[in-house]
Each structure stands twice: as structure tokens, then as C-alpha cells.
Motif scaffolding. Structure first.
Motif, PDB file in Angstrom:
ATOM      1  N   ARG A  14      14.194 -12.226  -5.256  1.00  0.00           N
ATOM      2  CA  ARG A  14      13.038 -12.197  -4.347  1.00  0.00           C
ATOM      3  C   ARG A  14      12.548 -13.617  -4.089  1.00  0.00           C
ATOM      4  NH1 ARG A  14      12.385  -7.548  -7.457  1.00  0.00           N
ATOM      5  NH2 ARG A  14      11.987  -5.635  -6.248  1.00  0.00           N
ATOM      6  N   SER A  15      12.111 -13.835  -2.865  1.00  0.00           N
ATOM      7  CA  SER A  15      11.438 -15.084  -2.498  1.00  0.00           C
ATOM      8  C   SER A  15      10.234 -14.727  -1.637  1.00  0.00           C
ATOM      9  CB  SER A  15      12.388 -16.033  -1.758  1.00  0.00           C
ATOM     10  OG  SER A  15      12.872 -15.425  -0.575  1.00  0.00           O
ATOM     11  N   CYS A  16       9.424 -15.721  -1.331  1.00  0.00           N
ATOM     12  CA  CYS A  16       8.180 -15.478  -0.601  1.00  0.00           C
ATOM     13  C   CYS A  16       8.159 -16.277   0.687  1.00  0.00           C
ATOM     14  CB  CYS A  16       6.968 -15.858  -1.458  1.00  0.00           C
ATOM     15  SG  CYS A  16       6.827 -14.922  -2.990  1.00  0.00           S
ATOM     16  N   CYS A  17       7.564 -15.657   1.716  1.00  0.00           N
ATOM     17  CA  CYS A  17       7.401 -16.322   2.997  1.00  0.00           C
ATOM     18  C   CYS A  17       6.113 -15.796   3.621  1.00  0.00           C
ATOM     19  CB  CYS A  17       8.613 -16.064   3.892  1.00  0.00           C
ATOM     20  SG  CYS A  17       8.713 -17.185   5.320  1.00  0.00           S
ATOM     21  N   ALA A  18       5.865 -16.129   4.866  1.00  0.00           N
ATOM     22  CA  ALA A  18       4.668 -15.667   5.563  1.00  0.00           C
ATOM     23  C   ALA A  18       4.986 -15.513   7.036  1.00  0.00           C
ATOM     24  CB  ALA A  18       3.510 -16.638   5.372  1.00  0.00           C
ATOM     25  N   VAL A  70      10.557 -11.478   0.648  1.00  0.00           N
ATOM     26  CA  VAL A  70      11.959 -11.521   1.078  1.00  0.00           C
ATOM     27  C   VAL A  70      12.820 -11.026  -0.091  1.00  0.00           C
ATOM     28  CG1 VAL A  70      13.835 -12.953   1.959  1.00  0.00           C
ATOM     29  CG2 VAL A  70      11.459 -13.450   2.605  1.00  0.00           C
ATOM     30  N   GLU A  71      13.395  -9.849   0.071  1.00  0.00           N
ATOM     31  CA  GLU A  71      14.251  -9.266  -0.959  1.00  0.00           C
ATOM     32  C   GLU A  71      15.710  -9.449  -0.531  1.00  0.00           C
ATOM     33  OE1 GLU A  71      11.322  -5.642  -2.403  1.00  0.00           O
ATOM     34  OE2 GLU A  71      12.768  -5.281  -0.785  1.00  0.00           O
ATOM     35  N   VAL A 110      16.992  -6.551   7.573  1.00  0.00           N
ATOM     36  CA  VAL A 110      16.197  -5.407   7.993  1.00  0.00           C
ATOM     37  C   VAL A 110      14.720  -5.720   7.783  1.00  0.00           C
ATOM     38  CG1 VAL A 110      18.043  -3.766   7.463  1.00  0.00           C
ATOM     39  CG2 VAL A 110      16.359  -4.335   5.696  1.00  0.00           C
ATOM     40  N   GLY A 111      13.858  -4.891   8.361  1.00  0.00           N
ATOM     41  CA  GLY A 111      12.414  -5.124   8.259  1.00  0.00           C
ATOM     42  C   GLY A 111      11.807  -5.563   9.572  1.00  0.00           C
ATOM     43  N   LEU A 112      12.271  -4.982  10.684  1.00  0.00           N
ATOM     44  CA  LEU A 112      11.809  -5.276  12.036  1.00  0.00           C
ATOM     45  C   LEU A 112      11.941  -6.758  12.397  1.00  0.00           C
ATOM     46  CD1 LEU A 112       8.630  -3.041  12.592  1.00  0.00           C
ATOM     47  CD2 LEU A 112      10.950  -2.713  13.453  1.00  0.00           C
ATOM     48  N   VAL A 148      19.200  -8.299   3.362  1.00  0.00           N
ATOM     49  CA  VAL A 148      17.896  -8.975   3.273  1.00  0.00           C
ATOM     50  C   VAL A 148      16.847  -8.043   3.847  1.00  0.00           C
ATOM     51  CG1 VAL A 148      16.516 -10.951   4.000  1.00  0.00           C
ATOM     52  CG2 VAL A 148      18.941 -11.253   3.471  1.00  0.00           C
ATOM     53  N   ASN A 149      15.802  -7.777   3.072  1.00  0.00           N
ATOM     54  CA  ASN A 149      14.701  -6.937   3.519  1.00  0.00           C
ATOM     55  C   ASN A 149      13.433  -7.766   3.594  1.00  0.00           C
ATOM     56  OD1 ASN A 149      13.138  -4.599   4.152  1.00  0.00           O
ATOM     57  ND2 ASN A 149      12.494  -4.483   2.006  1.00  0.00           N
ATOM     58  N   LEU A 150      12.792  -7.743   4.756  1.00  0.00           N
ATOM     59  CA  LEU A 150      11.534  -8.458   4.963  1.00  0.00           C
ATOM     60  C   LEU A 150      10.403  -7.443   4.889  1.00  0.00           C
ATOM     61  CD1 LEU A 150      12.642 -10.721   7.959  1.00  0.00           C
ATOM     62  CD2 LEU A 150      12.717 -11.242   5.517  1.00  0.00           C
ATOM     63  N   SER A 151       9.648  -7.514   3.821  1.00  0.00           N
ATOM     64  CA  SER A 151       8.594  -6.522   3.562  1.00  0.00           C
ATOM     65  C   SER A 151       7.206  -7.166   3.722  1.00  0.00           C
ATOM     66  CB  SER A 151       8.757  -5.970   2.145  1.00  0.00           C
ATOM     67  OG  SER A 151       7.699  -5.106   1.814  1.00  0.00           O
ATOM     68  N   PRO A 152       6.236  -6.480   4.341  1.00  0.00           N
ATOM     69  CA  PRO A 152       6.243  -5.080   4.792  1.00  0.00           C
ATOM     70  C   PRO A 152       7.124  -4.879   6.028  1.00  0.00           C
ATOM     71  CG  PRO A 152       4.201  -6.137   5.426  1.00  0.00           C
ATOM     72  CD  PRO A 152       4.923  -7.122   4.570  1.00  0.00           C
ATOM     73  N   ALA A 153       7.855  -3.776   6.018  1.00  0.00           N
ATOM     74  CA  ALA A 153       8.868  -3.533   7.035  1.00  0.00           C
ATOM     75  C   ALA A 153       8.300  -2.981   8.335  1.00  0.00           C
ATOM     76  CB  ALA A 153       9.919  -2.563   6.486  1.00  0.00           C
ATOM     77  N   ASP A 154       6.998  -2.650   8.376  1.00  0.00           N
ATOM     78  CA  ASP A 154       6.424  -2.078   9.603  1.00  0.00           C
ATOM     79  C   ASP A 154       5.776  -3.123  10.497  1.00  0.00           C
ATOM     80  OD1 ASP A 154       4.399  -2.617   7.823  1.00  0.00           O
ATOM     81  OD2 ASP A 154       3.189  -0.874   8.377  1.00  0.00           O
ATOM     82  N   ILE A 155       5.893  -4.395  10.143  1.00  0.00           N
ATOM     83  CA  ILE A 155       5.350  -5.484  10.956  1.00  0.00           C
ATOM     84  C   ILE A 155       6.509  -6.304  11.497  1.00  0.00           C
ATOM     85  CG2 ILE A 155       3.970  -7.594  10.955  1.00  0.00           C
ATOM     86  CD1 ILE A 155       2.228  -6.364   8.824  1.00  0.00           C
ATOM     87  N   ARG A 156       6.511  -6.518  12.807  1.00  0.00           N
ATOM     88  CA  ARG A 156       7.600  -7.266  13.416  1.00  0.00           C
ATOM     89  C   ARG A 156       7.573  -8.725  12.951  1.00  0.00           C
ATOM     90  NH1 ARG A 156      10.638  -4.911  17.108  1.00  0.00           N
ATOM     91  NH2 ARG A 156       9.954  -2.958  18.044  1.00  0.00           N
TER      92      ARG A 156
END
Length: 513
Positions: A4-8, A20-21, A34-36, A66-74
């Protein structure tokens, strides 16, 4: 292996945390995000793959998800590249997972591994939680703005290798020191009111407008000095406080317009868009809403020259932000709010040719043409212009006496003192200037005596002032009293305030018809 890493992600002028998973597993060599993700995020796969190879790390074989969470925000933009690349290195066992997970990373990768600047670094640094985030990795060009808040250590990286070496402990980077805001130059005497010939009445009105942050409309023939006066307003405004500078800088950071050297907006903004500007360009918006000229003028001046030349529908978009000092842009999935605490300064001619009131009778405009020209400004919008003045043409003698009036420095000192009184008065409020007073504050701080009540009643009847117009007069009178260092609003203050409503939409001059 999962890392996991972090972004904004920047939404409007604010940042939201993005986890960021990254999973590197067995299977066919596929790199999937994935993740919009928007197009720019999906295209990061090729940039990241090439940057890792050119950086000497190679690219893992197998299936990468790669999953960008939360996945419901573009997710849009290129700021996720660095965080994804570091996550891949951690999932491959080349970087310690704990170090990667405890740092927020922002940056766009070039094919050779260099880290390019992105939008929203300041908002991301304000968002970061010091409890879980131990530092922020940003491009060198974004380091000044990211460190401006002083909330969390900021490390400037030039390349993917710099970020990897820092996280692995091979070469610890030095945290960037915040810029000393008190030492930044915020005002330069390069456009002085002394240069403006004559127009004492207009200068007085602009001083009052600056002291109370009031909107002002100037009407006069071509060449009378309206634009020259407007462009000298920033020189008489008080300096930005650090909180105001930080708030304004977040807007410029989200728009990608922030100065990379200072990292902060250090002077009050002065924005002067052309009348051909689009709706989104003026008030903000777009498929991914970004701030427009109104928000870019936050805590500063928005100057609209040739006011009636703007489309009427476009001008009417200003009515809500002038009242609420906030812009709301709604989309199907979310709503974005942009700050819009501005001083609106507008200039116009009295008719299409500009000489409607010329004593020599140079105007040849038909009555219907003048009415149509003035009707482009709706009555409700005119009612929101606190001060409305005429700027007459100058005589040769006035022009020859240019340079003999008060300097901007002298006027600014009075304005600053008046603003200090207002800040003390509204210390328990969410605002700090007279123009922003709400109804309870007007009742508390704008009391008039019996003589003042009679004067205001006569003015309201003669000029057909609306309830908003009356409150505007009281606010202006309060500002005039502050400039005179008077605790109470006297009749002379009210009388001067009333004369600044001469271009009221209902006083018979054709506006808003």
C-alpha cells in the motif's frame, strides 16, 4: 504480494486521501488499474513501466493490479504515478512496505524516471494526517507550496530513484523548510493613485470600497481613467494575512497557477478577464470542476472592464457568489464549492458610443440603443453593486495636474486602519469586513439616530431603494465612519453613502429595464 502507498486526489480546491493498493501476483503479464481512473490515470501504466525500467529497477513479471480507493470517486490527473510506482517496488520486495505506506507521494513520472510537478500539492499537505503520514514526497517544483502549511515534513524528489533511496534509508533527504511568509514582498509601488489626474470623487469612492471590501461600478466616457483607477486598487488594499494567503494559494495550486518559487500567493489577486470568457472560465466548472476567475480573485479584486459587453446570462451567474461569497458547482456524482470572497470592480460606458452625457453632445446613440445597452446588466445584479459612481471626462487643466494627489501609500494606511477596526469588531464572526455583514450584524453595528433614520427614509423613497439597497447604504456608511474613526454612524456618513447609489437600477436611468 500486496503493498500500500498513499496519494491524494484534488476535487475542486480540496484534496481527498487515496489509498493505492498494489498486488503483484502470478498470472499472465497484465497491468490493470481500477477505481474509476480517468484517461490520464490509465495512461500512467506505460509511463510507470518505462520509468521503472529506465531507473534500473526492472518491471515485475506477472499480473499487477492497482486499486485506487475510495473506488467511487473518479481519479483524474497524473499525480498518482509516483505513488503507484513506489507501491509496485514495495510489492516486489524492493522497498520496505512500512516506509512506503507511511509517506504520501505525489508526482508525474517521465519516461526517464524524473518526477514532474502536479496540481494540488498544497491541498494534499493540508489534508495529510501527521499521526499516520510521516512525510510527503513531492516534485521539486511543488516543494515550496507543499511545505507552506508547516504541518508535516516535505521531501523534494527529482526522480523516482531519489524517492526510493529515501524510503529505503540509503540516502535520507532533508525536509524542506517553509518559506518565511513575513519576509515575502507583497506590495510594490509601481502603479500609484498619484498618477491619476483629477477624479477625486472616484478616488474617494475607491478608498471606501477598499476599506470595506465593497463592490463598485464606475460609469464614464472613454479615456476618463476608469481602467487606470481600477488597476491601482491592489496598491491600497491591506496585505494578505497568512491564513488568507494559504486559502488563496490552495485555489491557485488546484488550478496549476501557483508560483513554484514562493509556494504561496503573496499579493492580493487582481483578475481582469476578457468579456469573451466562457461560463466555466468565469465561475468555474467543467467535467472535472476547476476554479474560474471569480475564485482566482478570492481575497482580491475581480475587474470586469466593459461590463455590459459580457453576456447577460454570464453576468447573472455572479449574483449568487456576490451574496454568499461562495460558488457551488454541482455534478451528478458530487458537489464542489469554490471560495469567492471578492471585491468586484466593474467599469462601463454610459452608452454604446460612450458619450451619452457629454456636454458637447457628441453622442449619436438612439434612445432604444442606450436602453438596450444598459439593460444587459440586470436589476438584481446592479442592486449588488454597493457603490455606483460616475467618472466624468477630464479637462486639460486636470490632466496637467497629474501627480499632485495623494499617493497609494497614504491611502493604504487609512484603509489598513479601517480594516483593523473591522477585524476587531467581527472577531467572533466568520468574516472580517463590513461588506460581509449579515442582518443581525447590521442591526448591531449600523445604528443611526433619529436624524439619520429620517435621511435614510427620504433617500429610500426618492431612489426606490430595495431592502438590499438600504442594507448596502448602511454598510457603506459604517465603512465611512471607520475611515473617520467614528464609533457611531453620523448623518454626514449616511449622506455620503447615499450619493454612491446614484446609478441605482430604479432611479430612472434605464438600468435593468
Amino acid at each position: 504480494m500486496l503493498a500500500r502507498s498513499c496519494c491524494a486526489a484534488v476535487v475542486g480546491v480540496d484534496a481527498i486521501p487515496v489509498n493505492v493498493e498494489v498486488d503483484v501476483g502470478r498470472g499472465l503479464p497484465v497491468f490493470q488499474i481500477v477505481g474509476l481512473p480517468e484517461t490520464a490515470v490509465r495512461e500512467s501504466r506505460d509511463r510507470i513501466r518505462t520509468a521503472l525500467r529506465n531507473g534500473g529497477y526492472g518491471f515485475p513479471k506477472g499480473r499487477i493490479t492497482v486499486n485506487l480507493s475510495p473506488a467511487d470517486i473518479r481519479k483524474e490527473g497524473t499525480g498518482f504515478d509516483l505513488a503507484i510506482a513506489l507501491g509496485i517496488l514495495a510489492a516486489s520486495g524492493l522497498l520496505p512496505m512500512e516506509a512506503v505506506a507511511s509517506h504520501l507521494a505525489l508526482g508525474e513520472l517521465s519516461l526517464d524516471g524524473k518526477v514532474n510537478p502536479v496540481r494540488g500539492a498544497l491541498a494534499a499537505s493540508v489534508l495529510a494526517d501527521p499521526v499516520t503520514i510521516h512525510g510527503i514526497l513531492v516534485p521539486v517544483a511543488n516543494a515550496a507550496e507543499a511545505s507552506a502549511s508547516g504541518k508535516i515534513p516535505v521531501f523534494a524528489v527529482q526522480s523516482l530513484g531519489d524517492a526510493a533511496d529515501h524510503l529505503a534509508g540509503r540516502r535520507i533527504l532533508e525536509a524542506r523548510k517553509p518559506v518565511d511568509f513575513s519576509r515575502l514582498c507583497w506590495w510594490a509601488e509601481d502603479a500609484d493613485f498619484r498618477d491619476v489626474a483629477g477624479q477625486q470623487h472616484a478616488k474617494r469612492a475607491l478608498e471606501i470600497a477598499a476599506a470595506g471590501n465593497h463592490n463598485i461600478l464606475m460609469s464614464g466616457p472613454p479615456g476618463s481613467g476608469k481602467t487606470m483607477l481600477a488597476r491601482r486598487i491592489p496598491g491600497i488594499l491591506p496585505p494578505l494575512s497568512f491564513e488568507e494567503a494559504l486559502e488563496t494559494s490552495r485555489i491557485y495550486s488546484a488550478a496549476g497557477l501557483l508560483n513554484s518559487r514562493t509556494g504561496l500567493v503573496v499579493k492580493r489577486p487582481f483578475r481582469a478577464p476578457h468579456h469573451t470568457i466562457s461560463d466555466a472560465g468565469l465561475v468555474g466548472g467543467g467535467s472535472h470542476p476547476r476554479p474560474g476567475e471569480v475564485s482566482l480573485a478570492h481575497h482580491g479584486v475581480l475587474f470586469l472592464d466593459e461590463f455590459p459587453e459580457f453576456r447577460k446570462s454570464l453576468l447573472d451567474l455572479l449574483r449568487q457568489p456576490l451574496e454568499d461569497r461562495m460558488l457551488t458547482v454541482s455534478r451528478a456524482a458530487y458537489t464542489v464549492r469554490f471560495p469567492a470572497s471578492i471585491m468586484l470592480v466593474a467599469a462601463m460606458n454610459p452608452c454604446p458610443c460612450g458619450y451619452a452625457d457629454d456636454p458637447e453632445g457628441r453622442c449619436r446613440c438612439q434612445t432604444f440603443a442606450i436602453d438596450r445597452y444598459r439593460a444587459r446588466i440586470s436589476g438584481p445584479l446592479m442592486d449588488r453593486m454597493d457603490i455606483q459612481i460616475e467618472v466624468p471626462s477630464l479637462s486639460y487643466g486636470d490632466i496637467r495636474r497629474a501627480g499632485e494627489g495623494e499617493s497609494s501609500l497614504t491611502i493604504r494606511e487609512r484603509v489598513i486602519h479601517a480594516r483593523e477596526l473591522q477585524e476587531l469588531r467581527f472577531s467572533q464572526k466568520k468574516y472580517s469586513c463590513n461588506a460581509a455583514m449579515d442582518a443581525p450584524a447590521i442591526r448591531e453595528f449600523c445604528k443611526t439616530g433619529a436624524e439619520g433614520d429620517q435621511l435614510l427614509a427620504r433617500a429610500a423613497d426618492r431612489l426606490h431603494l430595495s431592502a438590499r439597497g438600504i442594507s448596502r447604504v448602511l454598510k457603506i456608511a459604517r465603512t465611512i465612519a471607520d475611515l473617520e474613526e467614528s464609533q457611531t454612524i453620523e448623518s454626514c456618513h449616511l449622506a455620503e453613502a447615499v450619493q454612491y447609489r446614484r446609478l441605482s437600477p430604479n432611479d430612472g436611468d434605464g438600468f435593468g429595464k
